[in-house]
Motif scaffolding. Structure first.
Motif, mmCIF file in Angstrom:
data_model
loop_
_atom_site.group_PDB
_atom_site.id
_atom_site.type_symbol
_atom_site.label_atom_id
_atom_site.label_comp_id
_atom_site.label_asym_id
_atom_site.label_seq_id
_atom_site.Cartn_x
_atom_site.Cartn_y
_atom_site.Cartn_z
ATOM 1 N N GLN A 138 2.132 4.370 1.582
ATOM 2 C CA GLN A 138 2.244 4.821 2.966
ATOM 3 C C GLN A 138 2.411 6.339 3.068
ATOM 4 O O GLN A 138 1.906 6.945 3.986
ATOM 5 C CB GLN A 138 3.448 4.145 3.644
ATOM 6 C CG GLN A 138 3.367 2.645 3.672
ATOM 7 C CD GLN A 138 2.240 2.139 4.533
ATOM 8 O OE1 GLN A 138 1.971 2.685 5.575
ATOM 9 N NE2 GLN A 138 1.568 1.111 4.074
ATOM 10 N N GLU A 139 3.126 6.908 2.121
ATOM 11 C CA GLU A 139 3.408 8.348 2.176
ATOM 12 C C GLU A 139 3.266 8.958 0.791
ATOM 13 O O GLU A 139 3.381 8.268 -0.226
ATOM 14 C CB GLU A 139 4.847 8.605 2.639
ATOM 15 C CG GLU A 139 5.149 8.230 4.055
ATOM 16 C CD GLU A 139 6.592 8.531 4.404
ATOM 17 O OE1 GLU A 139 7.045 9.653 4.104
ATOM 18 O OE2 GLU A 139 7.245 7.635 4.947
ATOM 19 N N THR A 172 0.843 -1.197 0.000
ATOM 20 C CA THR A 172 0.000 0.000 0.000
ATOM 21 C C THR A 172 0.876 1.244 0.000
ATOM 22 O O THR A 172 2.036 1.209 0.393
ATOM 23 C CB THR A 172 -0.904 0.027 1.243
ATOM 24 O OG1 THR A 172 -0.096 -0.007 2.406
ATOM 25 C CG2 THR A 172 -1.857 -1.152 1.247
ATOM 26 N N LYS A 182 -3.834 7.363 0.157
ATOM 27 C CA LYS A 182 -3.050 6.720 1.215
ATOM 28 C C LYS A 182 -3.752 5.454 1.653
ATOM 29 O O LYS A 182 -4.962 5.376 1.716
ATOM 30 C CB LYS A 182 -2.894 7.657 2.420
ATOM 31 C CG LYS A 182 -1.716 8.556 2.325
ATOM 32 C CD LYS A 182 -1.474 9.225 3.656
ATOM 33 C CE LYS A 182 -0.203 10.028 3.607
ATOM 34 N NZ LYS A 182 0.054 10.686 4.875
ATOM 35 N N ARG A 183 -2.963 4.419 1.961
ATOM 36 C CA ARG A 183 -3.432 3.110 2.421
ATOM 37 C C ARG A 183 -4.169 2.324 1.332
ATOM 38 O O ARG A 183 -4.874 1.386 1.632
ATOM 39 C CB ARG A 183 -4.338 3.224 3.648
ATOM 40 C CG ARG A 183 -3.803 4.042 4.777
ATOM 41 C CD ARG A 183 -2.765 3.259 5.550
ATOM 42 N NE ARG A 183 -2.340 3.998 6.731
ATOM 43 C CZ ARG A 183 -1.227 4.687 6.814
ATOM 44 N NH1 ARG A 183 -0.406 4.737 5.795
ATOM 45 N NH2 ARG A 183 -0.901 5.318 7.903
ATOM 46 N N LYS A 184 -4.020 2.723 0.075
ATOM 47 C CA LYS A 184 -4.593 1.946 -1.023
ATOM 48 C C LYS A 184 -3.499 1.108 -1.661
ATOM 49 O O LYS A 184 -2.324 1.427 -1.586
ATOM 50 C CB LYS A 184 -5.229 2.867 -2.069
ATOM 51 C CG LYS A 184 -6.503 3.500 -1.591
ATOM 52 C CD LYS A 184 -7.297 4.031 -2.732
ATOM 53 C CE LYS A 184 -8.603 4.586 -2.191
ATOM 54 N NZ LYS A 184 -9.476 5.023 -3.228
ATOM 55 N N ASP A 185 -3.903 0.033 -2.320
ATOM 56 C CA ASP A 185 -2.951 -0.836 -3.002
ATOM 57 C C ASP A 185 -2.176 -0.051 -4.049
ATOM 58 O O ASP A 185 -2.713 0.828 -4.713
ATOM 59 C CB ASP A 185 -3.667 -1.995 -3.708
ATOM 60 C CG ASP A 185 -4.233 -2.993 -2.746
ATOM 61 O OD1 ASP A 185 -3.838 -2.949 -1.573
ATOM 62 O OD2 ASP A 185 -5.058 -3.813 -3.176
ATOM 63 N N THR A 226 5.940 2.304 -2.034
ATOM 64 C CA THR A 226 5.230 2.564 -0.777
ATOM 65 C C THR A 226 5.145 4.059 -0.511
ATOM 66 O O THR A 226 4.298 4.498 0.256
ATOM 67 C CB THR A 226 5.920 1.871 0.408
ATOM 68 O OG1 THR A 226 7.267 2.288 0.462
ATOM 69 C CG2 THR A 226 5.841 0.362 0.267
#
Length: 167
Positions: free
Chosen positions: A80-81, A78, A114-117, A155
């Motif tokens: 992250q930043e 995912t 953010k936090r998506k594949d 990421t």
């Protein structure tokens, strides 16, 4: 002169018989103890070999399982930043406060990814680029538009943008 025969005395015979008997009993005791210790060591080595064999099988299973999990995780990584870098800051001579405000507004636009594949973000990268490029950002009383020059995705999503004043 003649040397008296010592071996004919009964005490000497008992002494030598006792020594021979002691040596034989000592030898039997030594062989018995050595056999016991050797048997214990052979049994211990056999147990350790069986344990080593089992543990090697476990290690191979865990390594193959870990490789599979790493491949699956690689597919399901995912974002992250999000990192936004401005490429033409020196030409425009914008102050740090303006750049910070622009960056925060652009990050707020991209907060949903953010936090998506990574695969999902990669498939919708054209939408992300158009989202950033079509938005007019207000900083104070001035208007700015951003043009995406380059983007790198893992990421951390790295986006290199060019600031266009008066957009």
């Amino acid at each position: 002169m003649r040397v008296p025969p010592i071996y004919e005395r009964p005490t000497v015979k008992r002494f030598f018989a006792g020594m021979i008997l002691g040596v034989l009993i000592g030898w039997v005791f030594f062989v018995y103890q050595y056999g016991q210790v050797y048997e214990g060591l052979v049994f211990r080595i056999s147990e350790q070999e069986a344990t080593i064999y089992d543990l090697r099988g476990d290690i191979e299973a865990l390594l193959s399982e870990q490789d599979k999990l790493n491949e699956e995780n690689q597919k399901k990584l995912t974002v992250q930043e999000i990192d936004i870098q401005f490429t033409n800051v020196r030409k425009l001579k914008l102050n740090q406060l303006t750049l910070l405000d622009l960056k925060q507004q652009a990050l707020n636009e991209l907060q949903d990814i953010k936090r998506k594949d990574i695969e999902t973000v990669h498939n919708m990268r054209d939408l992300l680029i158009s989202t950033i490029e079509n938005k007019v950002f207000l900083v104070g009383d001035k208007r700015y538009q951003l043009e995406v020059e380059e983007s790198h995705l893992f990421t951390t999503l790295h986006i290199y943008v060019k600031v266009i004043p008066g957009g």
